[in-house]
Each structure stands twice: as structure tokens, then as C-alpha cells.
Design a protein around this motif. Structure first.
Motif, mmCIF file in Angstrom:
data_model
loop_
_atom_site.group_PDB
_atom_site.id
_atom_site.type_symbol
_atom_site.label_atom_id
_atom_site.label_comp_id
_atom_site.label_asym_id
_atom_site.label_seq_id
_atom_site.Cartn_x
_atom_site.Cartn_y
_atom_site.Cartn_z
ATOM 1 N N TYR A 20 0.658 -1.187 0.097
ATOM 2 C CA TYR A 20 0.012 -0.091 -0.133
ATOM 3 C C TYR A 20 1.008 1.232 -0.160
ATOM 4 O O TYR A 20 1.888 1.339 0.744
ATOM 5 N N SER A 21 0.539 2.211 -0.742
ATOM 6 C CA SER A 21 1.507 3.371 -1.110
ATOM 7 C C SER A 21 0.626 4.659 -0.948
ATOM 8 O O SER A 21 -0.733 4.413 -1.349
ATOM 9 N N THR A 25 2.478 10.633 -3.213
ATOM 10 C CA THR A 25 4.079 10.648 -2.886
ATOM 11 C C THR A 25 4.591 9.259 -3.688
ATOM 12 O O THR A 25 5.859 9.093 -3.770
ATOM 13 N N ARG A 26 3.712 8.183 -3.750
ATOM 14 C CA ARG A 26 4.066 6.950 -4.192
ATOM 15 C C ARG A 26 4.955 6.082 -3.257
ATOM 16 O O ARG A 26 5.654 5.346 -3.507
ATOM 17 N N LYS A 63 -9.323 10.345 -1.884
ATOM 18 C CA LYS A 63 -8.258 9.745 -2.283
ATOM 19 C C LYS A 63 -8.320 8.100 -2.320
ATOM 20 O O LYS A 63 -8.944 7.667 -1.440
ATOM 21 N N GLU A 64 -7.592 7.381 -3.141
ATOM 22 C CA GLU A 64 -7.482 5.805 -2.900
ATOM 23 C C GLU A 64 -5.992 5.375 -2.714
ATOM 24 O O GLU A 64 -5.013 6.057 -3.253
ATOM 25 N N PRO A 65 -5.762 4.648 -1.805
ATOM 26 C CA PRO A 65 -4.339 4.194 -1.771
ATOM 27 C C PRO A 65 -4.099 3.465 -2.910
ATOM 28 O O PRO A 65 -4.937 2.987 -3.695
ATOM 29 N N LEU A 66 -2.926 3.641 -3.378
ATOM 30 C CA LEU A 66 -1.950 2.757 -4.481
ATOM 31 C C LEU A 66 -1.947 1.267 -3.901
ATOM 32 O O LEU A 66 -0.966 1.178 -3.097
#
Length: 246
Positions: A20-21, A25-26, A63-66
């Protein structure tokens, strides 16, 4: 936002490791492993944990976590090892994981020199020793990912020692699983709690022990002893963590 895999995808995935990012900022903030739809379970997590709080914060702000799969098609044990390695590589202090991965002390981040010593180390025999030494077996909380300062702090206190004998030693060897992990030149020994902040749980017993202050030995001395096998100096059943070779 995808919240479930199809049955065909689940079959192809087998066991996997995921990350999970932060979407802006990634930067990774959580590493996990699982099967099936485990990777999506955190999106519904209501626990009072840093990971869950981070995800809820992102979702509240639209927002959605990457979410990324780091590696898949694994068996369970391999997934556990990859998870441990990923956590060690990223650094647990930079993640919301509360613990290091499965058996990270055994399979986690390690230098090639330490790995070679773990499986094929050179034995240090008493006739090879040209200095006065004191060996200290450090605790099971050791990890190859420890910083030099963390290893030093772990090694130097608190110990029940014959302080007069300890002061005769030229060097202290930090030993874990029979391998010398570091070599220290000692300036002096002090009563427990005298030179660094005493932990609350140490209590009165620490004041009956000693700790040393010193530095990492010069490189020729380190090369003489570091990563050598000294397990034979602590025979099976030996309870004491201290060995003097004076």
C-alpha cells in the motif's frame, strides 16, 4: 476502485505480497502478504492502528491508496520470506507495519558477508587469539538489519560480570548464534544505568550489573575476529552469556 479479484485471478495469484502506498508521493506505507482478496481487507479496517488510520484519512479526502502486488504465484512460506525481506528493505520505521515480517531475523535483510558467515564461517580457535578477549552472547532480539548504534547499545549492557576480569579484556566480541557480529574496544566498565538512560523495566537488577563504553575496534582487529565462528566456546547447555579469554 477495485475491491475484489475474479476467481480466475485468485487462482493465478496463489500466495502473494502486496504494498500500500500514498497516491501522491508513491511512498509505501504498508507491506503485507495474503491469498484471495486479502489485499482489499484493509480498506474496511476500523481498527485503531496507524495503517488503518492512514487509509481512512486518504478515503475521507477522496483519495485511494495505491495498491500493488509486489510478487505473486508463491507458496505460503515463500510469501512470508518475501514479505519479511520487503519490510526490512523499506525499513519498518517508514511503514505502518507494527512488527517485522515472519522470521525476519533468519531470512530478512542481511549483507552477503553475514550470510556467508552464517552458513560457512571460519572457526576461531584459542591458539589463533592474540588479544585478551571477552565474548558476550547478545539476545534473541538481534537482527542483521540493526544499525551500528543499535548493535552497540544492545551489546554494551546490562551484564553480570566480574568487572575486574572484564577490565582486563582488550576487546569485547558481540556474539549471536555462535558468530561474532562486531568487535569493540572498551574504554571502561560502569555500574548499570550510569552511561545511558535506564529503561523502566530494567528496575533494580540493572544496578547490580555493569555496562561498557567503547567504540568499534580498528579495522585490522575487526578483520581478525568479526564473522568468525565461536560457538565452540559456548558448549551445549551453557547458560552464561559471558566468556573470558584473557
Amino acid at each position: 476502485m477495485l475491491t475484489r479479484f475474479s476467481p480466475r485471478t485468485i487462482k493465478a495469484l496463489a500466495s502473494y505480497v502486496y504494498v500500500y502506498s500514498d497516491p501522491d508521493t508513491r511512498e509505501p506505507f504498508y507491506v503485507g502478504k495474503g491469498r484471495g482478496n486479502r489485499v482489499f481487507d484493509h480498506l474496511k479496517d476500523t481498527a485503531d492502528t496507524p495503517k488503518a488510520a492512514k487509509i481512512r484519512h486518504l478515503l475521507r479526502h477522496g483519495k485511494e491508496p495505491l495498491i500493488e502486488i509486489l510478487v505473486y504465484g508463491l507458496d505460503e512460506e515463500t510469501a512470508l520470506k518475501v514479505e519479511a525481506a520487503a519490510i526490512d528493505l523499506l525499513g519498518i520505521d517508514h511503514l505502518t507495519n507494527e512488527v517485522r515480517g515472519f522470521e525476519s531475523r533468519r531470512y530478512g535483510r542481511i549483507t552477503v558477508e553475514q550470510l556467508e558467515a552464517q552458513y560457512h564461517s571460519t572457526f576461531l580457535w584459542e591458539e589463533d587469539i592474540v588479544d585478551k578477549l571477552m565474548m558476550i552472547r547478545i539476545s534473541a532480539t538481534y537482527s542483521d538489519a540493526l544499525s551500528p548504534l543499535e548493535l552497540y547499545e544492545m551489546t554494551r549492557g546490562f551484564w553480570r560480570v566480574d568487572v575486574e576480569r572484564a577490565r582486563q579484556a582488550d576487546y569485547v566480541l558481540a556474539v549471536y548464534q555462535g558468530i561474532v557480529r562486531e568487535v569493540y574496544q572498551v574504554a571502561d566498565w560502569f555500574p548499570g544505568g550510569a552511561t545511558f538512560m535506564q529503561r523502566e523495566e530494567d528496575g533494580a537488577w540493572a544496578r547490580e550489573c555493569y555496562e561498557f563504553v567503547g567504540r568499534i575496534a580498528d579495522e585490522p582487529i575487526r578483520q581478525r575476529y568479526r564473522l568468525k565462528n565461536v560457538a565452540h566456546f559456548f558448549p551445549k547447555g551453557c547458560q552464561t552469556p559471558i566468556r573470558y579469554l584473557l
